[in-house]
Design an enzyme around this catalytic site. Structure first.
Site, PDB file in Angstrom:
ATOM      1  N   GLU A   1      22.421  77.643  27.007  1.00  0.00           N
ATOM      2  CA  GLU A   1      22.024  76.329  27.521  1.00  0.00           C
ATOM      3  C   GLU A   1      21.005  76.575  28.617  1.00  0.00           C
ATOM      4  OE1 GLU A   1      21.286  73.398  29.586  1.00  0.00           O
ATOM      5  OE2 GLU A   1      23.341  73.406  30.351  1.00  0.00           O
TER       6      GLU A   1
ATOM      7  N   CYS B   1      20.632  69.776  34.776  1.00  0.00           N
ATOM      8  CA  CYS B   1      19.833  70.054  33.581  1.00  0.00           C
ATOM      9  C   CYS B   1      19.522  68.791  32.798  1.00  0.00           C
ATOM     10  CB  CYS B   1      20.527  71.088  32.702  1.00  0.00           C
ATOM     11  SG  CYS B   1      22.208  70.638  32.232  1.00  0.00           S
TER      12      CYS B   1
END
Length: 505
Positions: free
Chosen positions: A255, A289
């Site tokens: 990720e 994020c």
């Protein structure tokens, strides 16, 4: 010195091995600096390779001798005890997280709560399904699958959500029968070591924490005794981790960055959309994020929306996360320097700060910045194509929904995407056509333990949470049983004469 700061001092230069905090033998250490005050909270060890090897050997024993053979019920019970202990530690962990990372205490408390909920959900998901029975290919046989643990999961964590992301990944790994070894961010290692104290309900050695920088992470990734790697961080490091795992045929969850779009259409209630935009851009000082980092606003409502967003931004209280504030500092001087360089570049390309754009007045210490709304932006500006990871909302005016969608998808990232609209056709098109792993319609940034979290393009590969998240940490074995042990002459030797080629007859 508070009780929490004393605890952080006490665990300096420690690692968590075999169910206890242990002073590392490493000679190298890194200071931990409080981002709001620049005070030294303690230090973390650059764990030695020998200590990592010992920790992984201990993981293997705990997983193979104990945890792998626990019933799903017993594993779940131990994880619920872990969640209970986190509940007891909530205030302490939240204060430690605020001191070490900078986020407001309210957000830190939320993060502990989310960690508890996620662990409980994973514990029960681990009991829910461990394979399936299928119709046999041969009458009378029994065909099914088993879901089995991979072994030891190495988790390389970021600084922005060190507890909840750890709970997501460690929860899934533990629930599926794996051991876990964690390499936290150098910015949030002390809080992670405190978190480890909640794992006393697990067999000793099943959950370990080794601190340090890139060398420690690399040793874990390349080690023969780690069997799956989960990494959250930057694109360059994510690529390196994925490549190292690929070379070893080792499963990985990657990720990396996001550069999430936020679309506002004329049908949206603008007061709500402006509040949502401010929250999406400035929560955790923009260090998320899935922060909204690219705003595409329909020309018919652009000016009104900007006015409302500026008003919402002006309300934000900035300061030490232990005070009455909405936004704390950035995590480190290095991160602030990087962000300010990006902001300066955007203004050099023609963007204008409608509010913010510099450091707040009155702060003589700490890594504080102002929340910033940029206007007069064009879609070719660098800020629209790189992750800002800071509190900035750049706004681009668009002609219509189609242009907004085109610009939203014109990105090398594909983590999340947001849209505010009350138009059903726009809603359906956005959910189907936005190139992202998650789409939020009028509900930005939400997670759900029962649903997958992850992205596409350069934002990574694999999923966390939900049933998909468990699959990262287990493998499927196919089983076929013939209880009668019959001959299978329909395809065994010798082949029947009437199946031969005509020339052979």
């Amino acid at each position: 010195m508070t009780d929490v700061t004393q605890q952080m001092k006490n665990i300096s230069h420690h690692i968590y091995i075999d169910g206890q905090l242990r002073k590392s033998k490493a000679s190298d250490a890194t200071d931990v600096i409080e981002p709001a005050t620049e005070a030294v909270l303690g230090s973390i060890a650059q764990t030695t390779d020998a200590e990592i090897d010992d920790a992984l050997a201990s993981c293997a024993v705990a997983q193979r001798k104990w945890w792998r053979d626990f019933s799903a019920l017993d594993r779940a019970a131990a994880m619920h005890e872990m969640a209970d202990k986190l509940r007891e530690m909530r205030a302490m962990l939240a204060e430690a997280l605020t001191r070490e990372m900078g986020k407001p205490y309210k957000e830190a408390c939320d993060e502990v709560d989310w960690s508890i909920h996620s662990l409980r959900h994973s514990a029960e998901m681990g009991r829910n399904e461990q394979g399936r029975v299928m119709g046999p290919a041969v009458a009378g046989q029994f065909h099914y699958t088993l879901k089995q643990p991979r072994g030891t999961a190495a988790l390389i964590m970021p600084f922005n959500y060190p507890l909840v992301l750890l709970a997501w990944e460690a929860g899934a790994a533990l629930a599926t029968g794996n051991a876990v070894i964690v390499k936290p961010s150098e910015y949030t290692s002390l809080t992670t070591l405190l978190f480890a104290e909640a794992t006393k309900s697990l067999p000793d050695g099943l959950f370990q924490v080794v601190t340090g920088g890139g060398r420690v992470g690399q040793h874990l990734v390349e080690h023969d005794n780690t069997h799956v790697v989960a990494f959250t961080g930057s694109v360059p490091v994510g690529r390196a981790v994925a490549a190292a795992c690929g070379e070893r045929i080792k499963p990985s969850l990657i990720e990396t960055s996001g550069n999430d779009p936020f679309l506002i259409m004329p049908s949206a209630p603008l007061d709500i959309a402006a509040r949502a935009a401010a929250f999406s851009a400035f929560m955790n000082c923009g260090q998320i994020c899935v922060s909204a980092e690219r705003f595409y606003v329909h020309q018919d409502i652009h000016d009104e929306f900007v006015e409302k967003l500026v008003a919402e931004t002006a309300k934000l209280r900035i300061g030490n996360g232990l005070d009455k504030v909405d936004m704390g500092p950035m995590v480190a001087a290095k991160e602030r320097d990087r962000y300010e360089t990006l902001l300066k570049g955007a203004m050099g390309e023609g963007a204008r700060a409608a509010i913010g754009g510099s450091r707040p007045a009155g702060f003589n210490q700490g890594w504080f910045v102002e929340p910033t709304v940029l206007v007069d932006c064009t879609p070719d500006m660098s800020v629209f194509h790189n992750e800002s990871f800071g509190p900035v909302a750049p706004i681009c005016k668009v002609r219509d929904f189609d242009e907004a969608m085109e610009l939203a998808n014109a990105s090398k990232y594909g983590l999340g995407a947001n849209i505010y609209t009350m138009d059903l056709e726009e809603t359906i098109r956005a959910t189907e056509d936005l190139e992202a792993g998650m789409v939020w319609v009028n509900a930005p940034l939400l997670d759900n333990d029962a649903g997958p979290f992850g992205g596409s393009k350069l934002s990574g590969m694999g999923r966390q949470l939900g049933p998909e998240g468990l699959e990262t940490f287990r493998e499927t074995k196919m089983i076929m049983i013939d209880p009668r042990c019959d001959t299978q002459d329909f395809w065994w030797f010798p082949y029947a004469d009437d199946t031969m080629h005509p020339k052979a007859k």
